[in-house]
Design an enzyme around this catalytic site. Structure first.
Site, PDB file in Angstrom:
ATOM      1  N   ARG A 134       0.881  -1.174   0.000  1.00 32.06           N
ATOM      2  CA  ARG A 134       0.000   0.000   0.000  1.00 32.06           C
ATOM      3  C   ARG A 134       0.915   1.219   0.000  1.00 32.06           C
ATOM      4  NH1 ARG A 134      -2.153   0.563   6.283  1.00 32.06           N
ATOM      5  NH2 ARG A 134      -0.194   0.003   7.257  1.00 32.06           N
ATOM      6  N   CYS A 193       2.606   6.160  -7.473  1.00 31.12           N
ATOM      7  CA  CYS A 193       3.518   7.245  -7.837  1.00 31.12           C
ATOM      8  C   CYS A 193       2.746   8.557  -7.787  1.00 31.12           C
ATOM      9  CB  CYS A 193       4.060   7.015  -9.245  1.00 31.12           C
ATOM     10  SG  CYS A 193       4.805   8.519  -9.913  1.00 31.12           S
ATOM     11  N   GLU A 216      -1.567   8.006   6.036  1.00 32.39           N
ATOM     12  CA  GLU A 216      -0.127   8.015   6.336  1.00 32.39           C
ATOM     13  C   GLU A 216       0.737   8.207   5.088  1.00 32.39           C
ATOM     14  OE1 GLU A 216       0.777   4.552   8.755  1.00 32.39           O
ATOM     15  OE2 GLU A 216       0.175   5.651  10.539  1.00 32.39           O
ATOM     16  N   GLU A 246      -5.196   7.430  15.346  1.00 33.81           N
ATOM     17  CA  GLU A 246      -5.016   6.003  15.630  1.00 33.81           C
ATOM     18  C   GLU A 246      -4.138   5.786  16.850  1.00 33.81           C
ATOM     19  OE1 GLU A 246      -3.301   3.739  12.426  1.00 33.81           O
ATOM     20  OE2 GLU A 246      -4.439   4.800  10.900  1.00 33.81           O
ATOM     21  N   TRP A 290       3.403  -4.922  14.388  1.00 37.77           N
ATOM     22  CA  TRP A 290       4.546  -4.680  13.504  1.00 37.77           C
ATOM     23  C   TRP A 290       5.822  -4.261  14.236  1.00 37.77           C
ATOM     24  CZ3 TRP A 290       5.715   0.422  14.250  1.00 37.77           C
ATOM     25  CH2 TRP A 290       4.678   1.301  14.588  1.00 37.77           C
ATOM     26  N   GLU A 350      -2.120  -7.839   9.535  1.00 37.07           N
ATOM     27  CA  GLU A 350      -2.493  -7.157  10.782  1.00 37.07           C
ATOM     28  C   GLU A 350      -3.431  -7.982  11.646  1.00 37.07           C
ATOM     29  OE1 GLU A 350      -3.632  -3.201   9.587  1.00 37.07           O
ATOM     30  OE2 GLU A 350      -1.541  -2.576   9.395  1.00 37.07           O
ATOM     31  N   PHE A 362      -2.793  -9.834  14.011  1.00 37.80           N
ATOM     32  CA  PHE A 362      -2.435  -9.787  15.425  1.00 37.80           C
ATOM     33  C   PHE A 362      -2.497  -8.370  15.992  1.00 37.80           C
ATOM     34  CE2 PHE A 362       0.221 -13.891  15.110  1.00 37.80           C
ATOM     35  CZ  PHE A 362      -0.831 -14.650  15.625  1.00 37.80           C
ATOM     36  N   HIS A 363      -2.985  -7.436  15.189  1.00 36.01           N
ATOM     37  CA  HIS A 363      -3.040  -6.051  15.682  1.00 36.01           C
ATOM     38  C   HIS A 363      -4.210  -5.893  16.639  1.00 36.01           C
ATOM     39  CE1 HIS A 363      -3.136  -1.702  15.808  1.00 36.01           C
ATOM     40  NE2 HIS A 363      -2.019  -1.665  15.115  1.00 36.01           N
TER      41      HIS A 363
HETATM   42  C1  GLA Z   1      -0.990   2.627  10.533  1.00 34.61           C
HETATM   43  C2  GLA Z   1      -2.049   2.571   9.462  1.00 34.61           C
HETATM   44  C3  GLA Z   1      -3.147   1.618   9.765  1.00 34.61           C
HETATM   45  C4  GLA Z   1      -2.629   0.354  10.379  1.00 34.61           C
HETATM   46  C5  GLA Z   1      -1.829   0.694  11.607  1.00 34.61           C
HETATM   47  C6  GLA Z   1      -1.289  -0.518  12.319  1.00 34.61           C
HETATM   48  O1  GLA Z   1      -1.121   3.614  11.432  1.00 34.61           O
HETATM   49  O2  GLA Z   1      -2.582   3.832   9.185  1.00 34.61           O
HETATM   50  O3  GLA Z   1      -3.802   1.338   8.548  1.00 34.61           O
HETATM   51  O4  GLA Z   1      -1.824  -0.318   9.460  1.00 34.61           O
HETATM   52  O5  GLA Z   1      -0.720   1.449  11.205  1.00 34.61           O
HETATM   53  O6  GLA Z   1      -0.566  -0.139  13.458  1.00 34.61           O
HETATM   54 ZN    ZN Z   2       7.065   8.232  -9.780  1.00 35.41          ZN
END
Ligand code: GLA
Ligand code: ZN
Length: 671
Positions: A110, A114, A149, A305, A313, A353, A355-356
């Site tokens: 993800r 570009c 992000e 978040e 992670w 994710e 296990f998140h």
């Molecule tokens: C980021 C992303 C989320 C998710 C969390 C996991 O902050 O924005 O989509 O992947 O990490 O911690």
């Molecule tokens: Zn590019």
């Protein structure tokens, strides 16, 4: 823009599309018990809402929105543009990024588009437009969350072309580019714009974030930050057409290196960010990130978040200890947070994710420790109502944080490979944090006059206008703290000739002739006038006084006796220069002197092991008191008798606060 939120948004990323409909209904019942009042939807659903080039299908999202509407939720509507659909890549491979190694990616991951791909630009803006057209006037949609992000780089041909355009606008002539990047070095002189190639491994970039031409690489970072920002602006423009009054944000990441967040802040209606400390992140670091995120717009922010408990992670994904989520959430509010949102509301069953942490775990019900903690916090936030929303943090200390310096400093080849920008800033932040001074993290072009004391550690790059601004600030009575690795280069990373710290030389009243780099096993000492001796290491400036007085000199080596810490009177103010990395007690000694000169004071008079932060509401001050230490801490005298918004009881001086205990104490203001 609407004036702020009407309640503390409490909720988070919610992906019901990953679940059958029965689960949605169940979720609504559980969430109600946790006092959840908001959901962030549609963060990664592009492939669902645009399953093919000419087909848009909002039926499922409509159902989700309708359900949340029935339940009286605030909806944070995301735009899904942070991961491109597979069909798009198949038809238009150019939408995928080319990495630092020069490899053009196939489908996957993800944050993979570009930013300069015309195809991506067209479809992301169109998607934002369609979403805004459909949901923009829905009063439940109280915030727009663009992409997700933002970050990363691309080095493809579209980016190379766009970079040349960006450079043309900035420099106008190739001669000016050669001059800025000092291209005579190694005979890299260019004669045509087309000769410029992006600085990845196939060009002047080197692995490990190194470069042969820092001027070029810094410009590329500026360009990438701007390219992604253009993407953000393009989506925002579409949203504006249909939702002119709804705040538009994107979730930032604290001290993330890739984007110049101060520049981004100018385009964002409200800052939001994602807070993921790990088991060993100091609370001072978390606080600094909050202060930085608040500093981006000098205004309250959203916590977009955090995990209710576990990460997936990090290296070691420890559980949040009982009470930790609550303490961490109030710390967020203490430092300017106006919302508390999770990633995520229900744990995914598959992919990376799974296990998140989430409000609802794989067990699928509310009978969990984490759920109970989430629910308790939810009830409290609901009871707080609007009392904290929009209140402003009280600060007397400004610490400069500047992305150009971040990039420049970490590209330097020499004097030490251990030069890490955030670490350097954090040492200075920590002193003020531990003493409970209110701190604002400020940009290089801030209005310094708002602060009694300004620290600008490792101000390696001094950009146009900064010398004058700092001189003005100090001459009017401000106190400035400078350190080694300051005043070395201009905004193109070319050294200021004529002696370090360049444009800051007369302000600091010192000339730095050389800088020694010490290996980790080496150290020196700083010997203060009163005989106090502390160790110092890392870098040692060899300096000469040019008007400043020496507060401490080196204790050993061939430069024993030369000044290591100095103070200069400049106009009505003072400038401290710290020429080496002092051990904590030594730095505390210097910064205490500086704070004393500045007449800056902590938010309460007592020394305490508690974190105390103040936000000013209309008619009161709110003291957020939190114990992050293992042992109990007594409540300081000066807070005696103030009512606690969380319990309704008055605080008693000396009453013990346990680890992770929190109080929000209200002090009435006379007017
Ligand atoms: C980021 C992303 C989320 C998710 C969390 C996991 O902050 O924005 O989509 O992947 O990490 O911690
Ligand atoms: Zn590019």
């Amino acid at each position: 823009m609407k004036a702020g939120f009407q309640r503390i948004l409490y909720g988070g990323d919610y992906n019901p599309n990953q679940w059958p409909r029965e689960v949605w209904e169940e979720d609504m019942r559980y969430f109600k018990n946790a006092h959840i009042n908001s959901a962030t939807v549609n963060v990664f659903s592009w492939a669902k809402i645009q399953p093919a080039e000419e087909i848009y299908d909002f039926s499922e999202l409509d159902d989700i929105v309708e359900m949340l509407d029935r339940e009286n939720y605030d909806i944070v509507m995301a735009t899904s543009t942070a991961a491109v659909p597979a069909w798009m890549v198949k038809r238009y491979p150019e939408v995928m990024r080319t990495d630092f190694e020069g490899r053009q990616h196939r489908f996957g991951g993800r944050h993979n588009a570009c930013p300069n791909s015309p195809v991506y630009q067209k479809y992301m803006a169109r998607l934002a437009e369609k979403l805004a057209e459909r949901y923009g006037s829905n009063p439940r949609v109280t915030c727009w969350h663009v992409n997700n992000e933002y970050g990363g780089e691309c080095y493809c041909e579209n980016c190379a072309r766009a970079f040349r355009v960006w450079l043309r606008r900035k420099y106008r002539t190739v001669e000016a580019v050669n001059e800025a990047w000092n291209m005579e070095f190694w005979g890299h002189t260019i004669y045509d714009w087309d000769e410029i190639v992006p600085p990845n491994l196939l060009g002047d970039g080197r692995s490990g974030d190194q470069t042969s031409f820092a001027g070029l690489s810094i410009d590329y970072r500026r360009f990438m930050s701007d390219s992604l920002l253009e993407n953000f602006k393009a989506e925002k423009e579409q949203i504006r057409k249909y939702a002119p009054d709804t705040p538009v944000t994107t979730n930032l990441m604290g001290t993330f290196k890739g984007l110049d967040y101060f520049k981004w802040g100018k385009e964002m209606d409200i800052v939001s960010w994602d807070n993921y400390p790990s088991y060993n992140t100091p609370w001072s670091r978390v606080a600094m990130c909050h202060d930085l995120m608040r500093g981006i717009k000098d205004a309250p922010f959203m916590l977009m978040e955090q995990t209710p408990s576990q990460q997936n992670w990090q290296a070691y994904n420890s559980l949040k200890r009982p009470g930790q989520l609550r303490a961490q959430s109030y710390q967020t509010i203490a430092h300017g947070g106006d919302t508390i949102q999770y990633f995520q509301l229900r744990r995914s069953k598959g992919a990376c994710e799974k296990f998140h942490g989430a409000v609802i775990a794989h067990v699928g019900n509310d009978n969990t420790r984490v759920f109970r903690e989430v629910a308790r916090l939810g009830a409290e936030l609901e009871a707080l109502g609007t009392q904290t929303i929009g209140s402003r943090n009280e600060t007397q200390v400004g610490i400069v944080f500047d992305w150009d310096n971040y990039w420049g400093l970490e590209y330097t080849s020499g004097p030490s490979m251990d030069l890490k920008y955030v670490e350097q800033i954090e040492r200075y932040y920590r002193f003020f944090y531990e003493k409970n001074f209110g701190v604002s993290m400020i940009p290089a072009d801030a209005d310094f006059s708002k602060y009694k004391i300004v620290a600008a550690p490792v101000l390696y790059m001094v950009k146009e206008g900064m010398k004058e601004a700092l001189e003005q600030y100090v001459s009017q009575g401000g106190v400035l703290v400078l350190t080694y690795m300051s005043g070395i280069v201009d905004s193109s990373d070319n050294a200021y000739l004529g002696g370090y710290p360049g444009p800051l030389r007369s302000l600091a009243g010192v000339w730095v002739e050389e800088t020694d780099a010490l290996a980790p096993e080496q150290s020196n000492e700083a010997v203060f006038a009163d005989g106090t001796t502390v160790s110092c290491d890392f870098l040692c400036d060899l300096m000469h006084l040019e008007g400043a007085e020496a507060l401490a000199g080196y204790g050993s080596d061939f430069y024993a006796g030369m000044p290591v810490v100095t103070k200069n009177a400049f106009g009505k103010g003072r400038v401290y220069y710290v020429g080496s990395r002092l051990e904590e007690s030594g730095l505390a000694k210097v910064l205490s002197m500086a704070a004393g000169d500045a007449g800056a004071a902590p938010v309460i008079p007592e020394q305490t092991g508690l974190e105390v932060t103040v936000r000013r509401a209309k008619d009161c001050l709110l003291y957020f008191v939190i114990n992050f230490r293992d042992g109990e801490q007594p409540l300081p005298e000066s807070l005696d008798g103030l009512p606690d918004l969380l319990t309704g009881c008055s605080a008693r001086a000396g009453e013990p606060m346990k680890k992770f205990e929190v109080k929000i104490l209200r002090k009435e203001m006379l007017n």
